[in-house]
Design a protein around this motif. Structure first.
Motif, PDB file in Angstrom:
ATOM      1  N   MET A 910       0.498  -0.596   0.193  1.00  0.00           N
ATOM      2  CA  MET A 910      -0.230   0.000  -0.446  1.00  0.00           C
ATOM      3  C   MET A 910       0.892   1.877   0.028  1.00  0.00           C
ATOM      4  SD  MET A 910      -3.031  -0.595   0.137  1.00  0.00           S
ATOM      5  CE  MET A 910      -3.858   0.891   0.382  1.00  0.00           C
ATOM      6  N   LYS A 911       1.776   0.457   0.906  1.00  0.00           N
ATOM      7  CA  LYS A 911       2.655   2.028   0.908  1.00  0.00           C
ATOM      8  C   LYS A 911       3.547   2.535  -0.178  1.00  0.00           C
ATOM      9  CE  LYS A 911       6.639   3.757   3.628  1.00  0.00           C
ATOM     10  NZ  LYS A 911       7.665   4.059   4.242  1.00  0.00           N
ATOM     11  N   GLN A 912       3.952   1.468  -1.146  1.00  0.00           N
ATOM     12  CA  GLN A 912       4.452   1.658  -2.691  1.00  0.00           C
ATOM     13  C   GLN A 912       3.197   2.344  -3.517  1.00  0.00           C
ATOM     14  OE1 GLN A 912       5.870  -2.242  -3.282  1.00  0.00           O
ATOM     15  NE2 GLN A 912       8.164  -1.982  -1.655  1.00  0.00           N
ATOM     16  N   PHE A 913       2.659   1.494  -3.434  1.00  0.00           N
ATOM     17  CA  PHE A 913       1.429   2.364  -4.127  1.00  0.00           C
ATOM     18  C   PHE A 913       0.852   3.791  -3.991  1.00  0.00           C
ATOM     19  CE2 PHE A 913      -0.326  -2.249  -4.943  1.00  0.00           C
ATOM     20  CZ  PHE A 913      -0.044  -2.374  -6.272  1.00  0.00           C
ATOM     21  N   ASN A 914       1.136   4.102  -2.701  1.00  0.00           N
ATOM     22  CA  ASN A 914       1.086   5.262  -2.662  1.00  0.00           C
ATOM     23  C   ASN A 914       1.908   6.334  -2.767  1.00  0.00           C
ATOM     24  OD1 ASN A 914      -2.188   4.931  -1.379  1.00  0.00           O
ATOM     25  ND2 ASN A 914      -1.322   4.274   0.221  1.00  0.00           N
ATOM     26  N   SER A 915       2.852   5.841  -3.301  1.00  0.00           N
ATOM     27  CA  SER A 915       4.283   7.053  -3.758  1.00  0.00           C
ATOM     28  C   SER A 915       4.328   6.494  -4.880  1.00  0.00           C
ATOM     29  CB  SER A 915       5.043   5.768  -3.103  1.00  0.00           C
ATOM     30  OG  SER A 915       6.283   6.670  -3.302  1.00  0.00           O
ATOM     31  N   PHE A 916       3.900   4.970  -5.692  1.00  0.00           N
ATOM     32  CA  PHE A 916       3.780   5.546  -7.139  1.00  0.00           C
ATOM     33  C   PHE A 916       2.887   6.698  -7.973  1.00  0.00           C
ATOM     34  CE2 PHE A 916       1.872   3.712 -10.999  1.00  0.00           C
ATOM     35  CZ  PHE A 916       3.054   3.494 -11.992  1.00  0.00           C
ATOM     36  N   ILE A 917       1.541   6.555  -6.726  1.00  0.00           N
ATOM     37  CA  ILE A 917       0.736   6.969  -7.622  1.00  0.00           C
ATOM     38  C   ILE A 917       0.831   8.653  -6.944  1.00  0.00           C
ATOM     39  CG2 ILE A 917      -1.867   7.689  -6.581  1.00  0.00           C
ATOM     40  CD1 ILE A 917      -2.394   5.003  -6.412  1.00  0.00           C
ATOM     41  N   LYS A 918       1.499   9.543  -6.313  1.00  0.00           N
ATOM     42  CA  LYS A 918       1.931  10.366  -5.939  1.00  0.00           C
ATOM     43  C   LYS A 918       2.893  11.201  -7.043  1.00  0.00           C
ATOM     44  CE  LYS A 918       3.688  13.085  -2.314  1.00  0.00           C
ATOM     45  NZ  LYS A 918       3.874  13.168  -0.714  1.00  0.00           N
ATOM     46  N   LEU A 920       3.596   9.405 -10.077  1.00  0.00           N
ATOM     47  CA  LEU A 920       2.606   9.717 -10.629  1.00  0.00           C
ATOM     48  C   LEU A 920       1.927  10.843 -11.584  1.00  0.00           C
ATOM     49  CD1 LEU A 920       2.750   7.735 -14.014  1.00  0.00           C
ATOM     50  CD2 LEU A 920       0.394   7.049 -12.579  1.00  0.00           C
ATOM     51  N   ASP A 921       1.390  11.556  -9.964  1.00  0.00           N
ATOM     52  CA  ASP A 921       0.748  12.028 -10.349  1.00  0.00           C
ATOM     53  C   ASP A 921       1.759  13.561 -10.611  1.00  0.00           C
ATOM     54  OD1 ASP A 921      -1.485  11.829  -9.897  1.00  0.00           O
ATOM     55  OD2 ASP A 921      -2.033  11.916  -7.712  1.00  0.00           O
ATOM     56  N   SER A 922       3.099  13.743 -10.237  1.00  0.00           N
ATOM     57  CA  SER A 922       4.352  15.331  -9.944  1.00  0.00           C
ATOM     58  C   SER A 922       4.168  14.859 -11.306  1.00  0.00           C
ATOM     59  CB  SER A 922       5.152  14.711  -9.056  1.00  0.00           C
ATOM     60  OG  SER A 922       6.292  15.759  -9.291  1.00  0.00           O
ATOM     61  N   VAL A 923       4.364  13.570 -11.404  1.00  0.00           N
ATOM     62  CA  VAL A 923       5.760  13.435 -12.851  1.00  0.00           C
ATOM     63  C   VAL A 923       4.582  13.589 -14.528  1.00  0.00           C
ATOM     64  CG1 VAL A 923       6.282  11.658 -14.636  1.00  0.00           C
ATOM     65  CG2 VAL A 923       7.261  11.470 -12.713  1.00  0.00           C
ATOM     66  N   MET A 924       3.449  13.721 -14.499  1.00  0.00           N
ATOM     67  CA  MET A 924       2.081  13.591 -15.138  1.00  0.00           C
ATOM     68  C   MET A 924       1.834  15.116 -15.014  1.00  0.00           C
ATOM     69  SD  MET A 924       0.880  11.589 -17.530  1.00  0.00           S
ATOM     70  CE  MET A 924      -0.496  11.866 -17.651  1.00  0.00           C
ATOM     71  N   ASN A 925       2.522  15.572 -14.228  1.00  0.00           N
ATOM     72  CA  ASN A 925       1.566  17.113 -14.233  1.00  0.00           C
ATOM     73  C   ASN A 925       2.886  17.552 -14.727  1.00  0.00           C
ATOM     74  OD1 ASN A 925      -0.982  17.038 -12.717  1.00  0.00           O
ATOM     75  ND2 ASN A 925       0.534  17.063 -10.653  1.00  0.00           N
ATOM     76  N   ARG A 926       3.960  17.945 -14.449  1.00  0.00           N
ATOM     77  CA  ARG A 926       5.176  18.283 -15.232  1.00  0.00           C
ATOM     78  C   ARG A 926       5.257  17.899 -16.854  1.00  0.00           C
ATOM     79  NH1 ARG A 926       8.172  15.817 -10.433  1.00  0.00           N
ATOM     80  NH2 ARG A 926       9.254  14.441 -11.909  1.00  0.00           N
TER      81      ARG A 926
END
Length: 1086
Positions: A910-918, A920-926
């Protein structure tokens, strides 16, 4: 057509004919462009450009090329049909493009020339510089060979510059294209004729926007962003699901942790249980030691009693020997007496035979006397009756009158006449009865014969029906020819063999395992082998019993196949010494193809097929076998009709068709159907004839009954008349002269009486003599018999004494046996005691070993094993109860660790998934921001270059991007910008629109990267002025981008181009309309 390589003007004349040089220049040649072209030296282009291309059987061309392209600018010129578009299409297809991208066909198989099986394309790509792909493997060039088959299959071969094959996988080609950034499906890299026309005539602003997005690869970036967004949503859904699972795992973990902490109370009970087990181990040892003591004492007492039993056995053994000696002596006396009786027996038998003979003679004499006495008595009676008859006749003669005699005579004549008439009628009726009976007999005989024939015919029809069913079912399974149950039997044999019930798998049926070399001999071989065709063979009798059991299960009733038991051998018998070898005719063994040596050996042993000839012609078979010198080792021969010919006799076959070995099943089925139709017709005719015979029999039997009744009535009338006639004859009185025969008969009887009385007296005298002889012989036999009886009485007393002695022997033996059995039982008990004691000691040692293993130091235990066992059981129940409440310790610990591990693992995920989503959001926004900036930047550059290109012609225009609605609006004004308003490209002329399109394409070139760019007929709608300006623009762009390669396809002659080393013109010859083969192009460099 000979192949020639393209060359520059510097090539030597003897290698290639000097091409025609284009030296005509335009009057309006741009001096600046000329200076740029003339000042251009050798161009060092980047990796990935096309060095050469060759086409074979591609589209409508047999051979095009090889064409050698320059490093910078290349013009492929030629009239329509010369192969320009074929070169571009081959370039797209060979570098991974699909058929739709070429706009030349729907599938690859359409690119194969008509009448050819495949098409080949070979492209050489440059592989030098810092962007080279695996230069240590491919060298300075990569050769891409493509083959397209008539079925539309595409195969690649990637070769090094030396020609060595490196790979044939498309994945390797895709890696090469990615490395060189080659995009054949990108319209900016390769703009085909159809795509150019579509773009020129397109009226939609959305299409232009799509063209821009695809050319700049922004479309691919957007699709990647959409895919990443979809992946993110899927990941978020999984995280939501896992969060629910994490709550459940935490709850389970807390439950397992609570149970784990409650396990400490069980340790004390386990310790106590262990102590009780140690005490139990040594308590069992003490108990076994106590149990072995009485056994030792009993064994010692039993060994002392053994001597007493030995003495009693010896005592009765001596008594048995004494009794047997006495019995032997009496037996000898009895044998002596028996010897005397046996010596007297033969004489007694002789005397008895004499008595029987005398008795037989006496009986015969008595019979003779009785017979003579009876004959004499009968003669006396006849004498009295005849005398009385004579006296009565003499008295009646005197009383008879003449009138009555005449009336009786008349009536007798009348009766005689009627009797003759009745006799004649009876004779006639008898003849009629004979005729009717004969007719009925013949009809019944014919009916019986026809009934038998009908039964035979019905059996034949039924047999043919079964054969027809078998033949029809054998269409799919030849085994059914040998019986409807045969496939099931072979399946059962296979299953039994898999289960290991057979030592060797049985073979059969024999007919299924053989085949004929000559089908005409099918009937001969079938008649020869007969029952062996359905037989099975086994290796041993155990396998035979198993096979019989399977047959009993598969064949519930009816005949079963025969089983032949013979040892299986791996090779065929050597029959060279006893086999028949004829130069013209084969033996049965030679006429068969038998793969299995077991089957061949079985037929050789059972039928002797190596010594039986097969001769097709019956006459030839008789000639060969019935000659004075028949073939050596030949026992018999068979003709193709099934006739069996020996050296001294011939048998004709009853069978007319082969049932098992015939090759053509359909022909056999048709033959059986025709035969059954004929038989059914014959059966119908039989039934009609039998019905007619039944009618004839009924008619004749009716006539026969009526004739019998009439005959009986006539016989009754004749009988009455005969009785009346007899009465009349009896009434008639005899004449006096008729008494003389009676008197003579009376005198004859008197003479016979005298003779018979003398015979009777003689027989009585002989009988008396025989009786005296019989009584004498009987007396002698009686005396001899009494002598034997006296000796036998003496033997009886000896037998009685022998019986008493025998009983005494039996009694002694019984006592001896009794003590022997008691001693044996006693010794058996001792052995049992010794064995039990040894077992007990062994058990004691084992128990001591186990106890030592459990507790090395011996414990003094005062409690009994039973009480200890009770307490252990009670403690175990208590432990079990608590374990049931808490669970097994190991299981609880395991579940606790497992729950902890699962919880930690899920929490980490769960920690890894949340970190991945976070992340991914940052990379996608950039990246979305970068994508937006890049799109805006590329749009601005495209506008800038577009305006610059238009300005060279004096045009003005605008390019408006609407990224929200995804539209691109292009407006162009062919005059001065201040004098006219901007208008849409659709209002422009063809040349102006083509020039605008070139400007747009050049602006896209300026903002995109590719090792080479291709344009097909870019100037098709331009006038001379626009074409010249566009050409100058293209050449300027090319002169400014020396590291790129440009390939332009045009039907124009390009004679006005300036002379430069960076420009190469490849001229294609006009197509030969009378010949389908395209001509090789020529190159010209300027």
């Amino acid at each position: 057509m000979s192949k020639r390589k393209s060359s520059s003007v510097s090539d030597k004349p003897h290698k290639l004919a000097r091409p025609e040089e284009d030296v005509h220049h335009s009057d309006e040649e741009d001096p600046l462009l000329s200076r740029e072209m003339l000042s251009a030296g050798e161009v060092v282009s980047d990796a990935g450009i096309v060095e050469s291309i060759t086409l074979k059987n591609f589209m409508c061309h047999s051979l095009l090329g090889p064409f050698t392209f320059g490093s910078n600018v290349n013009f492929v010129v030629g009239n329509n049909g010369s192969g320009k578009s074929a070169v571009l299409t081959a370039l797209i297809v060979a570098l991974g493009g699909n058929a739709q991208a070429t706009n030349r066909g729907l599938s690859l198989k359409g690119f194969v020339k008509q009448g050819e099986s495949s098409a080949d394309v070979s492209i050489t790509l440059r592989n030098i510089g810092r962007d080279a792909y695996k230069p240590e493997v491919y060298g300075q060039a990569i050769i891409v060979d493509l083959r397209i088959t008539r079925e539309g299959l595409r195969t690649y071969k990637l070769r090094a510059s030396s020609g060595q094959l490196v790979s044939n996988k498309k994945e390797e080609l895709l890696s090469i294209l990615d490395n060189f950034n080659i995009q054949v499906n990108n319209p900016v890299s390769v703009l085909t004729q159809e795509m150019s026309k579509y773009f020129l005539h397109s009226r939609g602003e959305g299409d232009k926007y799509k063209f821009f997005m695809k050319a700049t690869q922004l479309e691919q970036m957007r699709e990647d962003f959409v895919y990443i967004k979809t992946t993110k949503h899927v990941t978020e859904e999984k995280v939501q699901q896992h969060s629910e699972c994490l709550k459940d795992l935490k709850r389970k973990f807390l439950e397992k942790e609570e149970r784990y902490k409650s396990l400490s109370s069980l340790d004390e009970m386990h310790s106590k249980l262990e102590e009780l087990r140690k005490q139990m181990a040594w308590a069992l040892v003490a108990e076994l030691e106590k149990e072995s003591e009485p056994m030792k004492e009993k064994l010692q007492s039993g060994r002392r009693d053994t001597e007493k039993y030995d003495g009693r056995v010896e005592e009765w053994k001596k008594k048995v020997m004494e009794a047997e000696e006495k019995h032997r002596q009496i037996q000898e006396r009895l044998e002596g007496i028996t010897q005397q009786v046996q010596e007297l027996q033969p004489k007694s038998a002789e005397l008895k035979a004499e008595v029987q003979r005398q008795n037989t003679c006496l009986k015969s004499s008595e019979i003779t006397v009785h017979r003579c006495r009876a004959n004499l008595r009968d003669l006396e009676k006849d004498k009295v009756q005849l005398s009385t008859r004579l006296n009565d006749l003499k008295l009646s003669i005197s009383q008879t009158t003449g009138a009555e005699s005449q009336a009786r005579m008349d009536r007798m004549e009348q009766i005689q006449a009627e009797l003759e008439n009745h006799t004649h009628h009876i004779s006639t009726l008898g003849q009629q009865i004979d005729q009717y009976e004969h007719a009925c007999g013949r009809a019944k005989e014919e009916q019986g014969r026809m009934r038998k024939e009908h039964e035979v015919l019905q059996r034949s029809i039924e047999a043919n029906r079964r054969n027809l069913q078998t033949m029809e079912s054998s269409r799919s399974n030849r085994l059914r020819r040998f019986g409807e149950h045969m496939p099931a039997l072979l399946s059962a044999i296979q299953e039994a063999h898999k289960r290991g019930q057979f030592r060797h798998k049985p073979r059969g049926p024999m007919g299924f395992l053989i085949s004929l070399k000559d089908p005409e001999l099918a009937l001969a071989v079938e008649v020869c082998l007969k029952g062996q065709l359905q037989a099975f063979t086994c290796d041993n009798h155990e396998d035979e019993k198993v096979l019989q059991g399977l047959m009993a299960r598969v064949f519930p009733s009816g005949r079963r196949p025969a089983i032949i038991t013979s040892t299986f051998l791996p090779t065929v018998h050597d029959t060279r010494r006893r086999a028949v070898n004829h130069p013209e005719y084969p033996s049965v063994l030679q006429a068969l193809e038998i793969e299995d040596p077991v089957v061949a050996n079985c037929l050789i042993d059972q039928r002797g097929i190596e010594s039986i000839l097969l001769i097709k012609n019956r006459t030839d078979a008789r000639r060969v076998m019935l000659s004075k010198n028949p073939p050596q080792n030949c026992s018999q021969a068979f003709s193709k009709d099934g006739d069996q010919i020996f050296t001294n006799r011939i048998y004709t076959a009853e069978q007319t068709r082969a049932n098992y070995l015939s090759g053509d099943v359909e022909e056999e089925i048709r033959h059986l159907q025709r035969e059954m139709e004929n038989q059914k017709g014959q059966a119908n005719r039989f039934q009609q004839q039998m019905r007619k015979l039944d009618e004839d029999i009924k008619q004749n039997e009716g006539l026969l009954r009526r004739t019998h009744i009439e005959q009986k009535m006539t016989n009754d009338k004749a009988t009455k008349l005969r009785l009346e006639l007899t009465d009349l004859k009896n009434v008639e009185e005899p004449q006096s002269e008729d008494l003389r025969p009676l008197e003579e008969d009376l005198q004859e009887i008197v003479t016979k009486i005298s003779s018979k009385r003398a015979e009777y007296e003689e027989a009585r005298t002989q009988m008396a003599e025989l009786k005296a002889s019989y009584e004498k012989a009987e007396q002698e036999h009686k005396q001899h018999k009494e002598q034997i009886s006296t000796i036998a009485e003496e033997a009886d007393s000896v037998k009685e004494e022998l019986n008493k002695t025998d009983q005494e022997v039996m009694k002694c033996k019984h006592h001896k046996k009794h003590y022997d059995e008691k001693r044996s039982g006693h010794l058996g008990n001792i052995q049992t005691l010794e064995a039990n004691l040894a077992s007990k000691e062994q058990e004691l040692q084992t128990s001591v070993a186990k106890a030592t293993e459990i507790c090395p130091e011996r414990l003094e235990v005062r409690r009994t094993p039973r009480s200890l066992d009770t307490e252990i059981s009670r403690l175990k129940v208590k432990i079990t109860t608590q374990q049931e409440q808490q669970g097994d310790r190991e299981e609880v610990v395991r579940q606790y660790k497992e729950a902890l591990e699962n919880y930690n693992k899920m929490a980490q995920q769960m920690k890894q998934f949340n970190s991945f989503i976070k992340s991914l959001d940052s990379v996608m926004n950039r990246r979305l921001q970068v994508y937006t900036d890049l799109r805006r930047f590329l749009s601005a550059r495209c506008k800038y270059y577009f305006d610059s290109m238009l300005a060279q012609r004096g045009y003005t225009g605008s390019m408006t991007f609407n990224h929200k609605n995804e539209t691109l609006s292009i407006s162009v004004q062919p005059g001065q910008g201040n004098k006219a308003d901007l208008s849409d490209m659709r209002t422009l002329s063809g040349g102006e629109r083509s020039f605008s399109t070139v400007c747009f394409v050049l602006s896209l070139w300026a903002i995109t990267e590719a090792p080479f760019r291709c344009l097909d007929e870019f100037d098709v709608y331009m006038d001379m002025v626009n074409r010249r300006i566009s050409m100058d623009m293209l050449l300027k762009v090319a002169a400014g981008q020396r590291y790129r390669q440009f390939i332009f396809l045009t039907p124009q002659s390009m004679g006005s181009l300036p002379v430069s080393k960076i420009i190469r013109i490849i001229r294609l010859k006009d197509p030969d309309r009378g010949n389908n083969d395209a001509q090789r192009g020529q190159e010209e460099e300027q």
